[in-house]
Write a protein that holds these residues in place. Structure first.
Motif, PDB file in Angstrom:
ATOM      1  N   TYR A   9       0.837  -1.197   0.000  1.00 21.60           N
ATOM      2  CA  TYR A   9       0.000   0.000   0.000  1.00 21.60           C
ATOM      3  C   TYR A   9       0.872   1.248   0.000  1.00 21.60           C
ATOM      4  O   TYR A   9       1.640   1.477   0.936  1.00 21.60           O
ATOM      5  N   THR A  98     -22.581   3.305  -9.548  1.00 27.10           N
ATOM      6  CA  THR A  98     -21.194   3.522  -9.957  1.00 27.10           C
ATOM      7  C   THR A  98     -20.901   4.980 -10.313  1.00 27.10           C
ATOM      8  O   THR A  98     -19.917   5.562  -9.847  1.00 27.10           O
ATOM      9  N   ILE A 119      -7.619   8.148  -9.081  1.00 25.73           N
ATOM     10  CA  ILE A 119      -7.786   6.877  -9.785  1.00 25.73           C
ATOM     11  C   ILE A 119      -8.548   7.092 -11.085  1.00 25.73           C
ATOM     12  O   ILE A 119      -9.556   7.813 -11.113  1.00 25.73           O
ATOM     13  N   VAL A 123     -10.859   2.345 -14.096  1.00 22.01           N
ATOM     14  CA  VAL A 123     -10.333   1.471 -13.040  1.00 22.01           C
ATOM     15  C   VAL A 123     -11.210   1.562 -11.801  1.00 22.01           C
ATOM     16  O   VAL A 123     -11.527   0.553 -11.169  1.00 22.01           O
ATOM     17  N   PHE A 124     -11.611   2.780 -11.460  1.00 18.24           N
ATOM     18  CA  PHE A 124     -12.463   3.001 -10.285  1.00 18.24           C
ATOM     19  C   PHE A 124     -13.774   2.229 -10.410  1.00 18.24           C
ATOM     20  O   PHE A 124     -14.201   1.544  -9.476  1.00 18.24           O
ATOM     21  N   ASN A 126     -14.470  -0.342 -12.333  1.00 17.63           N
ATOM     22  CA  ASN A 126     -14.226  -1.793 -12.324  1.00 17.63           C
ATOM     23  C   ASN A 126     -14.036  -2.302 -10.895  1.00 17.63           C
ATOM     24  O   ASN A 126     -14.500  -3.393 -10.546  1.00 17.63           O
ATOM     25  N   ASN A 127     -13.360  -1.490 -10.070  1.00 15.34           N
ATOM     26  CA  ASN A 127     -13.167  -1.867  -8.668  1.00 15.34           C
ATOM     27  C   ASN A 127     -14.500  -1.928  -7.931  1.00 15.34           C
ATOM     28  O   ASN A 127     -14.717  -2.809  -7.088  1.00 15.34           O
ATOM     29  N   GLU A 130     -16.224  -5.167  -8.764  1.00 13.54           N
ATOM     30  CA  GLU A 130     -15.599  -6.280  -8.042  1.00 13.54           C
ATOM     31  C   GLU A 130     -15.994  -6.269  -6.569  1.00 13.54           C
ATOM     32  O   GLU A 130     -16.245  -7.309  -5.968  1.00 13.54           O
ATOM     33  N   ASP A 131     -16.051  -5.071  -5.980  1.00 15.84           N
ATOM     34  CA  ASP A 131     -16.426  -4.943  -4.573  1.00 15.84           C
ATOM     35  C   ASP A 131     -17.839  -5.443  -4.313  1.00 15.84           C
ATOM     36  O   ASP A 131     -18.141  -5.966  -3.234  1.00 15.84           O
ATOM     37  N   ASN A 134     -17.925  -9.001  -3.209  1.00 16.90           N
ATOM     38  CA  ASN A 134     -17.206  -9.378  -1.986  1.00 16.90           C
ATOM     39  C   ASN A 134     -18.101  -9.130  -0.776  1.00 16.90           C
ATOM     40  O   ASN A 134     -18.490  -8.001  -0.495  1.00 16.90           O
ATOM     41  N   LYS A 137     -17.068  -6.485   1.910  1.00 16.84           N
ATOM     42  CA  LYS A 137     -17.004  -5.079   1.537  1.00 16.84           C
ATOM     43  C   LYS A 137     -18.424  -4.524   1.452  1.00 16.84           C
ATOM     44  O   LYS A 137     -19.250  -5.055   0.717  1.00 16.84           O
ATOM     45  N   TYR A 155     -17.178   3.329   2.254  1.00 12.90           N
ATOM     46  CA  TYR A 155     -16.788   1.974   1.865  1.00 12.90           C
ATOM     47  C   TYR A 155     -16.141   1.345   3.087  1.00 12.90           C
ATOM     48  O   TYR A 155     -15.148   1.852   3.607  1.00 12.90           O
TER      49      TYR A 155
END
Length: 280
Positions: A9, A98, A119, A123-124, A126-127, A130-131, A134, A137, A155
């Motif tokens: 990180y 989103t 970001i 990419v943001f 797509n994250n 994915e979240d 999960n 999350k 988040y």
């Protein structure tokens, strides 16, 4: 695997364990920690003696008691009750929001200095998708009652015993509606009062990004500083650089507006904390 107990990180390697758990430093002691992320990682950072009961210069900002709005002073209680007249907060599926979440993220980051590169939108998003898959999350949104517009989001990483407030962003021009108070209030009622999590963690002391949010949580919502010991292990070349620059740390602060020096100053400030802990 030992490697799964650490993550990369912001040019550092940090543990994936909970704040109250003992960090397994086997890879650090063996020197194998540097093989995990090549030359990207400049140092390893971890903590010990969670909630030791005395000031150390380093802490986690936590809430480990139920939230009672009636126990607040009238002015602080008003911060929440007035906000509830204009806003509401609820848990959301990030995949359905989103664009709204990215808008909040972008507008909030424009208010901060030295936050680094924003970001990329693709990419943001797509994250976020994915979240949404999960289960650990969880995303929350805070909305204006009149227009249903999202004016902030959170988040969180949710675990068995505790919750990490990982990211909280608000659109600045709507903060006068007390949107921050409404969102925090809703999450405290869910995680502490309802689910009875051991504690809610807003993260470690912030050095790189100067905000007043932790002080706000302490003042209005009963969070507190759980002090602990800070440990840093540098890559050899970085260790040499730190030791050379350390005597000039006050001078370097004058160049803090530049991103590189801002990062250097953050490292030197952590080094100062570690040295003071060793002396006490």
């Amino acid at each position: 695997m030992l490697s799964q107990k650490w993550k990369y990180y912001n040019h550092a390697i940090i543990p994936t364990s909970a704040p109250h758990e003992i960090v397994d430093t086997t890879l650090v002691e063996r020197g194998d920690i540097w093989k995990l992320y090549g030359k990207k990682a400049l140092f390893v950072r971890w903590t010990s003696n969670f909630d030791c009961g005395f000031e150390t210069g380093w802490w986690y900002c936590i809430k480990d008691t139920d939230f009672d709005i009636n126990a607040l002073k009238s002015k602080r209680r008003y911060e929440i009750t007035s906000g509830l007249k204009f806003c509401y907060a609820e848990k959301i599926n990030p995949e359905k929001y989103t664009e709204d979440i990215f808008r909040c993220y972008k507008l909030a980051n424009e208010e901060y200095k030295n936050t680094g590169k924003v970001i990329d939108k693709k990419v943001f998003l797509n994250n976020l998708i994915e979240d949404s898959k999960n289960r650990n999350k969880e995303y929350w949104g805070v909305f204006l009652k009149e227009t249903k517009e999202m004016v902030g989001y959170a988040y969180n990483n949710v675990f068995g015993q505790y919750v990490d407030f990982t990211t909280i962003k608000f659109i600045p021009q709507y903060l006068h509606y007390k949107s921050s108070a409404v969102l925090v209030y809703a999450m405290l009622m869910e995680y502490r009062n309802k689910q009875k999590k051991r504690y809610i963690n807003d993260g470690e002391r912030s050095i790189s990004h100067k905000t007043n949010f932790q002080e706000y949580l302490i003042k209005y919502f009963g969070f507190r500083k759980a002090y602990c010991m800070l440990h840093i292990k540098y890559r050899m070349i970085i260790k040499i650089v730190v030791y050379i620059l350390y005597p000039f740390r006050r001078i370097l602060l004058k160049m803090d507006k530049y991103h590189l020096f801002h990062y250097i100053n953050a490292v030197l400030q952590m080094e100062e904390i570690v040295r003071k802990q060793r002396m006490e």
